[in-house]
Write an enzyme that holds these catalytic residues in place. Structure first.
Site, short mmCIF file in Angstrom:
data_model
loop_
_atom_site.label_atom_id
_atom_site.label_comp_id
_atom_site.label_asym_id
_atom_site.label_seq_id
_atom_site.Cartn_x
_atom_site.Cartn_y
_atom_site.Cartn_z
N PRO A 9 0.80 -1.23 0.00
CA PRO A 9 0.00 0.00 0.00
C PRO A 9 0.83 1.28 0.00
CG PRO A 9 -0.06 -1.06 2.16
CD PRO A 9 0.55 -2.05 1.20
N ASN A 10 0.34 2.22 -0.77
CA ASN A 10 0.89 3.59 -0.87
C ASN A 10 2.18 3.68 -1.68
OD1 ASN A 10 -1.19 4.81 0.76
ND2 ASN A 10 -0.24 3.78 2.51
N ARG A 17 5.46 10.84 -2.52
CA ARG A 17 5.18 10.47 -1.13
C ARG A 17 6.41 10.69 -0.24
NH1 ARG A 17 4.82 4.34 1.27
NH2 ARG A 17 4.15 4.93 3.34
N TYR A 22 11.49 8.55 1.29
CA TYR A 22 11.48 7.52 0.24
C TYR A 22 12.19 7.92 -1.05
CZ TYR A 22 8.06 5.45 3.37
OH TYR A 22 7.44 4.91 4.47
N ASN A 73 7.88 -5.77 -1.02
CA ASN A 73 7.87 -4.65 -0.07
C ASN A 73 6.44 -4.59 0.44
OD1 ASN A 73 7.79 -2.32 1.36
ND2 ASN A 73 9.00 -1.12 -0.11
N ALA A 76 3.16 -0.91 4.80
CA ALA A 76 2.61 -0.88 6.16
C ALA A 76 2.12 -2.24 6.64
CB ALA A 76 1.47 0.14 6.23
N GLU A 97 12.15 -9.90 1.82
CA GLU A 97 11.41 -8.70 2.26
C GLU A 97 12.29 -7.47 2.06
OE1 GLU A 97 9.29 -8.83 6.04
OE2 GLU A 97 10.08 -6.85 6.50
N HIS A 99 12.60 -3.11 2.12
CA HIS A 99 12.11 -1.78 2.50
C HIS A 99 13.04 -0.71 1.95
CE1 HIS A 99 9.12 -3.53 5.09
NE2 HIS A 99 10.05 -4.33 5.55
N ARG A 106 13.20 4.54 12.42
CA ARG A 106 11.93 5.27 12.41
C ARG A 106 11.09 4.91 13.65
NH1 ARG A 106 9.43 4.61 6.65
NH2 ARG A 106 8.14 6.32 7.45
C1 DQA Z 1 8.31 0.81 3.81
C2 DQA Z 1 8.41 1.02 5.31
C3 DQA Z 1 7.06 0.84 5.98
O1 DQA Z 1 7.17 1.06 7.38
C4 DQA Z 1 6.05 1.84 5.43
O2 DQA Z 1 4.78 1.60 5.99
C5 DQA Z 1 6.01 1.86 3.94
C6 DQA Z 1 7.24 1.71 3.18
C7 DQA Z 1 9.64 1.11 3.09
O3 DQA Z 1 9.78 0.66 1.96
O4 DQA Z 1 10.52 1.78 3.64
O5 DQA Z 1 4.96 2.07 3.35
O6 DQA Z 1 7.98 -0.55 3.55
#
Ligand code: DQA
Length: 146
Positions: A9-10, A17, A22, A73, A76, A97, A99, A106
């Site tokens: 998501p997002n 964003r 990011y 990835n 959240a 996984e 990120h 964070r």
């Molecule tokens: C994320 C880190 C997560 O905590 C966050 O909710 C994201 C992006 C990252 O790629 O750094 O949406 O997965």
């Protein structure tokens, strides 16, 4: 060798964003880098993004027998989703996984990953380049198994 890249998501909002966290690259940039890296290493890669937890669960469920490994990835959902964790475990595929940010630098709620314990590896904090590094690691893992 067929690989699947999943973004949660997002992440469709990458580029606009929270660029201080990011960066300014887009989802297409990340997907293209992952695809180019896979091709360079003799693999192919399909990419899928969804904001919807169930769609990601279904994508993982349908990957078995089709793909050799997954880079995800989970965004959240990393910090909330038993369903994604169970889907990864059930797939019996090697999953990396990924990120973009270093979640350990964070908020405390980002320090817990429900999904990492069922993945072969977790990679974080390398920004866009993480998409290349995760594919390289997954391909090396798969080649070592053969
Ligand atoms: C994320 C880190 C997560 O905590 C966050 O909710 C994201 C992006 C990252 O790629 O750094 O949406 O997965």
């Amino acid at each position: 060798m067929k690989l699947l890249l999943l973004n949660g998501p997002n992440l469709r909002l990458l580029g606009t964003r929270e660029p201080d966290i990011y960066g300014s690259f887009t989802l297409a940039d990340a997907e293209n880098l992952a695809k180019e890296t896979a091709l360079r290493l003799g693999a192919t890669l399909d990419a899928f993004q969804s904001d919807i937890e169930g769609e990601l669960v279904s994508a993982i469920g349908q990957a078995r027998g089709v793909y050799d490994g997954i880079v995800i990835n989970p965004a959240a959902y990393t910090h909330t989703s038993v369903a994604l964790r169970d889907a990864i475990a059930a797939s019996e595929l090697p999953v990396v996984e990924l990120h973009i940010s270093n979640t350990h630098k964070r908020e405390a709620f980002r320090h817990v990953s429900y999904t990492a314990p069922v993945c072969i590896a977790q990679l974080q904090g390398f920004g866009l380049n993480g998409y290349a590094l995760a594919v390289e690691g997954l391909v090396a893992h798969l080649n070592a198994k053969q």
